[in-house]
Design a protein around this motif. Structure first.
Motif, PDB file in Angstrom:
ATOM      1  N   CYS A  17     -16.139  33.980  82.543  1.00  0.00           N
ATOM      2  CA  CYS A  17     -16.707  32.672  82.876  1.00  0.00           C
ATOM      3  C   CYS A  17     -17.419  32.697  84.222  1.00  0.00           C
ATOM      4  CB  CYS A  17     -15.611  31.607  82.887  1.00  0.00           C
ATOM      5  SG  CYS A  17     -14.692  31.447  81.348  1.00  0.00           S
ATOM      6  N   CYS A  21     -12.223  24.614  85.979  1.00  0.00           N
ATOM      7  CA  CYS A  21     -11.577  24.806  84.688  1.00  0.00           C
ATOM      8  C   CYS A  21     -10.200  25.441  84.835  1.00  0.00           C
ATOM      9  CB  CYS A  21     -12.451  25.691  83.805  1.00  0.00           C
ATOM     10  SG  CYS A  21     -11.804  25.931  82.142  1.00  0.00           S
ATOM     11  N   HIS A  39     -13.920  21.667  74.474  1.00  0.00           N
ATOM     12  CA  HIS A  39     -14.300  22.098  75.826  1.00  0.00           C
ATOM     13  C   HIS A  39     -13.307  21.570  76.864  1.00  0.00           C
ATOM     14  CE1 HIS A  39     -16.758  22.929  79.375  1.00  0.00           C
ATOM     15  NE2 HIS A  39     -17.512  23.674  78.601  1.00  0.00           N
ATOM     16  N   CYS A  62     -20.525  30.204  83.941  1.00  0.00           N
ATOM     17  CA  CYS A  62     -20.343  28.835  83.470  1.00  0.00           C
ATOM     18  C   CYS A  62     -20.249  27.883  84.655  1.00  0.00           C
ATOM     19  CB  CYS A  62     -19.079  28.746  82.618  1.00  0.00           C
ATOM     20  SG  CYS A  62     -18.688  27.048  82.095  1.00  0.00           S
ATOM     21  N   CYS A  74     -18.869  27.208  75.430  1.00  0.00           N
ATOM     22  CA  CYS A  74     -17.669  27.713  76.092  1.00  0.00           C
ATOM     23  C   CYS A  74     -17.326  29.112  75.603  1.00  0.00           C
ATOM     24  CB  CYS A  74     -16.492  26.753  75.817  1.00  0.00           C
ATOM     25  SG  CYS A  74     -14.991  27.166  76.722  1.00  0.00           S
TER      26      CYS A  74
END
Length: 323
Positions: A301, A294, A250, A288, A319
């Motif tokens: 996402c 990220c 991750h 997410c 993920c």
């Protein structure tokens, strides 16, 4: 020796109502722990790591039977600690104990450390008074203190010594399972090492199972057999310690690993800086929750929440990169 599941969390969730300012809408819900499931094998140490505010301490209190979950359950050797029989509930203080982060606030300043440790024996009427004192003095010596410290008060000891007292208190009822909630984070580095070595020795001597909670991945890696990584209430990665350090999957776990200081003078970490702030738990982004920070974010996402996947054997991750 066969490995058996000692403690299991099943879809544990905990929410809190957060009051809003005057003239605002109805109270909102804050989800501190969100659908957490994992297993801890008997005689091992599970490390639980994540930044402050990710839900580690809330989960610790649920496991230690101090805070009920909003949904889900915790099983101790197959028996529910929240919905089980009265016999199971009554046995929990003897089976599950907790070491808190700050021994100053967890020890009564008006009681000698001997009386603080002995209190559990008095409440449960274990042995005769003289026998109880002998148990306490033996424990003090086992954790690196002296028997004559029995009559002294918490303010007379250093931070490391007070934490040793807290460890002795957690052992006095001879438990099976101990939750260490940031048990060394308030100590100097040299004292941390001593306390970590003590916990490791005690685990071997007493056959203990630990849940070790910290924001410091380097410390967790030193003592743990498996590691669970939390971010904003959810597990994002769970695997063995070796697999996590060899091949973290991750992006959040990778960020935590890159943040570990390198103990070489003049040498800098080679990690890539992360951008963005942690979102508010009350207003989590769509998709997410980590996508705002990220470096490998994809369009999906931002729109779809990822699913919990077993990418490799016993290596789980939350993920889209591995879907």
């Amino acid at each position: 020796m066969s490995i058996t599941t000692f403690l299991e969390l099943k879809n544990v969730t905990r929410t809190f109502s957060v009051e809003q300012p005057l003239l605002s809408k109805a109270p909102r819900e804050l989800t501190a722990v969100n659908d957490v499931s994992l297993r801890i094998e008997k005689g091992t140490t599970l490390g639980l790591v994540g930044e402050s505010g990710c839900g580690k301490s809330t989960l610790a209190k649920i496991v230690a039977h101090l805070l009920p979950p909003s949904s889900g359950d915790v099983l101790l050797e197959g028996e529910s600690i929240w919905h089980g029989s009265r016999e199971v509930t009554h046995s929990l203080p003897r089976r599950i104990q907790m070491i808190f982060q700050d021994p100053v606030s967890s020890l009564n300043p008006r009681k000698s450390i001997g009386k603080s440790i002995q209190e559990a024996l008095d409440v449960h009427r274990v042995g005769k008074p003289r026998e109880r004192k002998k148990v306490v003095t033996d424990l003090l010596e086992r954790v690196g203190m002296r028997a004559e410290h029995y009559a002294r008060y918490p303010h007379e000891f250093s931070g490391g010594q007070r934490q040793r007292v807290a460890i002795a208190r957690s052992l006095v009822l001879n438990p099976d399972f101990i939750v260490c909630d940031e048990a060394v984070s308030a100590l100097d580095v040299s004292v941390q090492a001593q306390v970590l070595n003590l916990l490791t020795d005690l685990q071997t001597d007493f056959g203990l199972t630990y849940m070790f909670i910290s924001h410091d991945l380097a410390v967790v890696g030193h003592v743990s057999d498996t590691i669970a990584v939390m971010y904003l209430g959810r597990l994002v990665e769970f695997t063995s310690t070796q697999a996590l350090f060899d091949n973290a999957l991750h992006p959040y776990t990778q960020m935590l690993l890159e943040a570990i200081p390198i103990p070489v003078p003049g040498r800098r970490s080679i990690g890539t800086p992360q951008h963005g702030d942690i979102p508010s738990p009350l207003t989590l982004p769509e998709g997410c929750p980590f996508h705002t920070r990220c470096r490998r974010v994809m369009p999906v996402c931002r729109e779809v929440a990822p699913q919990w996947l077993e990418v490799e054997k016993n290596h789980h991750v939350l993920c889209h990169l591995y879907a």
